[in-house]
Structure formats: C-alpha cells, structure tokens
Design a protein around this motif. Structure first.
Motif, short mmCIF file in Angstrom:
data_model
loop_
_atom_site.label_atom_id
_atom_site.label_comp_id
_atom_site.label_asym_id
_atom_site.label_seq_id
_atom_site.Cartn_x
_atom_site.Cartn_y
_atom_site.Cartn_z
N GLU A 150 -0.13 4.95 14.70
CA GLU A 150 0.30 5.44 16.01
C GLU A 150 -0.82 5.33 17.04
OE1 GLU A 150 1.81 9.38 15.60
OE2 GLU A 150 3.29 8.81 14.08
N LEU A 151 -2.05 5.49 16.59
CA LEU A 151 -3.20 5.44 17.49
C LEU A 151 -3.78 4.03 17.60
CD1 LEU A 151 -5.07 8.69 16.37
CD2 LEU A 151 -3.60 8.37 18.37
N LYS A 152 -3.13 3.07 16.94
CA LYS A 152 -3.56 1.66 16.97
C LYS A 152 -4.98 1.49 16.44
CE LYS A 152 -0.55 0.71 20.94
NZ LYS A 152 0.51 0.12 20.12
N ALA A 153 -5.32 2.26 15.41
CA ALA A 153 -6.65 2.20 14.80
C ALA A 153 -6.66 1.11 13.72
CB ALA A 153 -7.03 3.55 14.20
N ALA A 154 -7.05 -0.10 14.10
CA ALA A 154 -6.98 -1.25 13.20
C ALA A 154 -7.97 -1.16 12.06
CB ALA A 154 -7.21 -2.54 13.99
N GLY A 155 -8.97 -0.29 12.16
CA GLY A 155 -9.98 -0.21 11.11
C GLY A 155 -9.59 0.63 9.91
N GLU A 180 -0.66 0.48 2.58
CA GLU A 180 -0.76 1.86 2.08
C GLU A 180 -2.16 2.14 1.53
OE1 GLU A 180 1.38 -0.42 1.17
OE2 GLU A 180 3.44 0.35 1.14
N THR A 181 -2.56 3.40 1.65
CA THR A 181 -3.90 3.79 1.22
C THR A 181 -4.18 3.40 -0.21
OG1 THR A 181 -4.01 5.63 2.79
CG2 THR A 181 -5.44 5.76 0.85
N GLY A 182 -3.24 3.66 -1.12
CA GLY A 182 -3.46 3.34 -2.53
C GLY A 182 -3.72 1.87 -2.76
N ARG A 183 -3.01 1.01 -2.03
CA ARG A 183 -3.21 -0.43 -2.19
C ARG A 183 -4.54 -0.88 -1.58
NH1 ARG A 183 2.01 -3.58 -0.32
NH2 ARG A 183 0.76 -5.32 -1.13
N CYS A 184 -4.95 -0.23 -0.49
CA CYS A 184 -6.27 -0.52 0.09
C CYS A 184 -7.36 -0.19 -0.91
CB CYS A 184 -6.48 0.29 1.36
SG CYS A 184 -5.44 -0.15 2.76
N VAL A 185 -7.26 0.98 -1.52
CA VAL A 185 -8.27 1.43 -2.48
C VAL A 185 -8.31 0.48 -3.69
CG1 VAL A 185 -8.87 3.30 -4.09
CG2 VAL A 185 -8.17 3.83 -1.74
N ALA A 186 -7.15 0.08 -4.16
CA ALA A 186 -7.09 -0.85 -5.31
C ALA A 186 -7.72 -2.19 -4.95
CB ALA A 186 -5.65 -1.03 -5.76
N ALA A 187 -7.47 -2.66 -3.73
CA ALA A 187 -8.08 -3.92 -3.29
C ALA A 187 -9.60 -3.80 -3.25
CB ALA A 187 -7.55 -4.32 -1.91
N GLY A 188 -10.09 -2.65 -2.81
CA GLY A 188 -11.53 -2.44 -2.78
C GLY A 188 -12.14 -2.42 -4.17
N ARG A 189 -11.47 -1.79 -5.11
CA ARG A 189 -11.98 -1.77 -6.48
C ARG A 189 -12.06 -3.19 -7.04
NH1 ARG A 189 -8.69 3.09 -7.35
NH2 ARG A 189 -7.06 1.73 -8.15
N ASP A 190 -11.04 -3.99 -6.72
CA ASP A 190 -11.04 -5.38 -7.20
C ASP A 190 -12.22 -6.16 -6.60
OD1 ASP A 190 -8.76 -4.89 -8.67
OD2 ASP A 190 -7.39 -5.78 -7.21
N LEU A 191 -12.50 -5.94 -5.32
CA LEU A 191 -13.62 -6.64 -4.70
C LEU A 191 -14.95 -6.24 -5.35
CD1 LEU A 191 -12.81 -6.50 -0.86
CD2 LEU A 191 -12.53 -8.43 -2.42
N ALA A 192 -15.12 -4.95 -5.61
CA ALA A 192 -16.37 -4.48 -6.19
C ALA A 192 -16.59 -5.05 -7.58
CB ALA A 192 -16.39 -2.96 -6.23
N ALA A 193 -15.51 -5.40 -8.26
CA ALA A 193 -15.63 -5.94 -9.62
C ALA A 193 -15.87 -7.44 -9.64
CB ALA A 193 -14.35 -5.61 -10.41
N ARG A 194 -15.93 -8.07 -8.47
CA ARG A 194 -16.06 -9.53 -8.41
C ARG A 194 -17.43 -10.01 -8.89
NH1 ARG A 194 -13.61 -12.45 -4.56
NH2 ARG A 194 -14.77 -14.15 -5.58
N ALA A 195 -18.47 -9.20 -8.72
CA ALA A 195 -19.83 -9.63 -9.07
C ALA A 195 -20.68 -8.40 -9.35
CB ALA A 195 -20.44 -10.45 -7.93
N ASP A 196 -21.85 -8.63 -9.94
CA ASP A 196 -22.75 -7.53 -10.24
C ASP A 196 -23.26 -6.85 -8.99
OD1 ASP A 196 -22.51 -7.92 -12.95
OD2 ASP A 196 -24.29 -9.20 -13.11
N LEU A 217 -7.98 9.69 5.57
CA LEU A 217 -7.49 9.34 6.90
C LEU A 217 -5.99 9.05 6.83
CD1 LEU A 217 -10.34 6.97 8.14
CD2 LEU A 217 -9.95 9.35 8.83
N ASP A 218 -5.26 9.58 7.77
CA ASP A 218 -3.80 9.49 7.77
C ASP A 218 -3.37 8.10 8.24
OD1 ASP A 218 -1.03 9.64 8.67
OD2 ASP A 218 -1.21 11.82 8.51
N ALA A 219 -2.73 7.35 7.35
CA ALA A 219 -2.33 5.98 7.68
C ALA A 219 -1.29 5.94 8.80
CB ALA A 219 -1.80 5.27 6.43
N ALA A 220 -0.34 6.87 8.77
CA ALA A 220 0.70 6.88 9.80
C ALA A 220 0.10 7.22 11.16
CB ALA A 220 1.79 7.89 9.43
N LEU A 221 -0.80 8.20 11.19
CA LEU A 221 -1.44 8.55 12.45
C LEU A 221 -2.29 7.39 12.96
CD1 LEU A 221 -2.22 10.57 14.65
CD2 LEU A 221 -4.00 11.45 13.12
N ALA A 222 -3.01 6.74 12.05
CA ALA A 222 -3.83 5.61 12.45
C ALA A 222 -2.98 4.53 13.11
CB ALA A 222 -4.57 5.04 11.24
#
Length: 238
Positions: free
Chosen positions: A195-200, A124-140, A188-193
C-alpha cells in the motif's frame, strides 16, 4: 553462508547521467552506497548476488554477464553484472539490478562472480525468506547487494501521495536494517508495504532469510533520507 550485505536504494536517479541537473541532490546517498559496498569487498566473498524488486519480465535469477541499460530513462548507458562470459541475453536486467550493477562498476568491483535475483514486490514473506536461505547456501562465503526503496508516500508530492503510516514504516525498516535484525525485517507487513509502495520490503526479507544461521551479523545504518517523498535507506551488515 552469508558473510556481508549492503542495502541500497534503487532509483535510477542514483545514476548521475539519469538525474542530470538534479544529480547533486543524491550525492550523500551515493557516498553511503559506496561505503556499504566497501564492507562487501572487505568480506572477501566467493559469490556476490544482487537482489532487487522486479516486474514480470525481470523476475528470477540473472546469470553473471547479464546486461541492462538506462535507455528507458533517456540515457544511452549500459551496465553488466560482473564479467562477460558471452551469450548473455541483451538488456535483461530490471531497473533495480541495473542500478546495482552501476554501483558495482562505480566501485570497480572485480574478481568475484556476480549474479542477480529479481524479486516480485508482492512475494509472500515466507517465500522471500526461503529464497534468501537458498542464496546463502550457494557458497561458503556469500555476500548480498540488496536493492530497494522504502515507502513512496512520505509527502504530498511523493509518487504515492502522502500516507501518515509511511514514516513509521520506514523508521521500523531503518531500525531493523541498522541493527542487522532478521526477525524485525521478517515482521514488516507485506500488505502495508504494498500500500505504501515500499519496493524494498521483499528484497529486505530475502536478506533476512539469508542471514538466518549466520554468526551474529552486525549492522550499521549509513543513510536515512526521503528526497522526493521516497524513503532511501543505506545499511551495511558484516
């Protein structure tokens, strides 16, 4: 904090040994990826994380030294994330991260710790965003190499057959990546992605989360192609 990002497609065909006789067809994409990785190197990060789509066995974090291979694609070629600290599980990297590791080895990346994160394509988009925030906090100073393809439905012979919505989806993703626009990526719509096999889609939204709080990143779209009916996008953020 996120200081730079490179966005690259992740087909194993990027590796010339896998593509064999068709290797020249992706030379322009490889050159664009090399340019994007140059932006990462210039940012002088303290940590580089390779993010890409992964199946059940490859999801989650991958420590420095994790290995992968292209034996499943008929090529006896192995790769490694960064340096070898010893004790890494054999060939644990999913294909997307293996392609990322190959790009880094091609660029002779060294001197900075490299880790990986395999992301479920339907996360889900919210979990992707949260994972990104965690990565950005890993180092300066964190840099991301974000692996992922656009839609796989651009032509009749594409892996997902032709879907008239695919070109517009890829165009929206290209605009967001080229403008370094986290909000547009999150839209970007996760459900549409799916359906379109957009792995990115999921890795791109991890990038969006990591960029929240960054000081006004700028972006450049370096390549936008759809060989084999699959959207390949290359971008650099700094």
């Amino acid at each position: 904090m996120l200081v730079a990002a490179a966005v690259c497609p992740c087909p194993p065909l990027l590796v010339p040994e896998v593509a064999a006789g068709a290797a020249p067809e992706l030379d322009a994409v490889r050159d664009a990826c090399a340019e994007a990785l140059g932006v990462l190197a210039a940012s002088r990060p303290g940590l580089l994380v390779v993010v890409g789509p992964a199946g059940p066995s490859g999801r989650g974090p991958h420590a420095e030294g994790a290995t992968g291979s292209f034996r499943g694609f008929g090529v006896d070629l192995g790769v490694r994330l960064g340096r070898d600290p010893g004790g890494a599980a054999p060939d644990s990297l999913p294909p997307s991260l293996a392609v990322g590791a190959w790009l880094l080895s091609r660029a002779r990346w060294e001197g900075v710790p490299v880790e990986g994160l395999g992301v479920e394509e339907t996360l889900e988009t919210g979990r992707c965003v949260a994972a990104g925030r965690d990565l950005a906090a890993r180092a300066d100073r964190v840099a991301l190499l974000v692996m992922g393809d656009g839609s796989a439905c651009r032509t009749l012979k594409a892996p997902g057959y032709l879907d008239e919505r695919a070109e517009a989806f890829d165009a929206a993703a290209a605009r967001a990546l080229g403008a370094a626009d986290p909000e547009a990526l999150m839209a970007l719509d996760a459900a549409l992605a799916y359906e379109l096999k957009a792995a990115g889609r999921a890795p791109w939204q991890v990038l969006a989360g990591a960029a929240q709080g960054a000081a006004g990143p700028t972006g450049r779209l370096l390549c936008e192609e759809a060989p084999y009916g699959v959207g390949y996008l290359v971008a650099a953020w700094s």
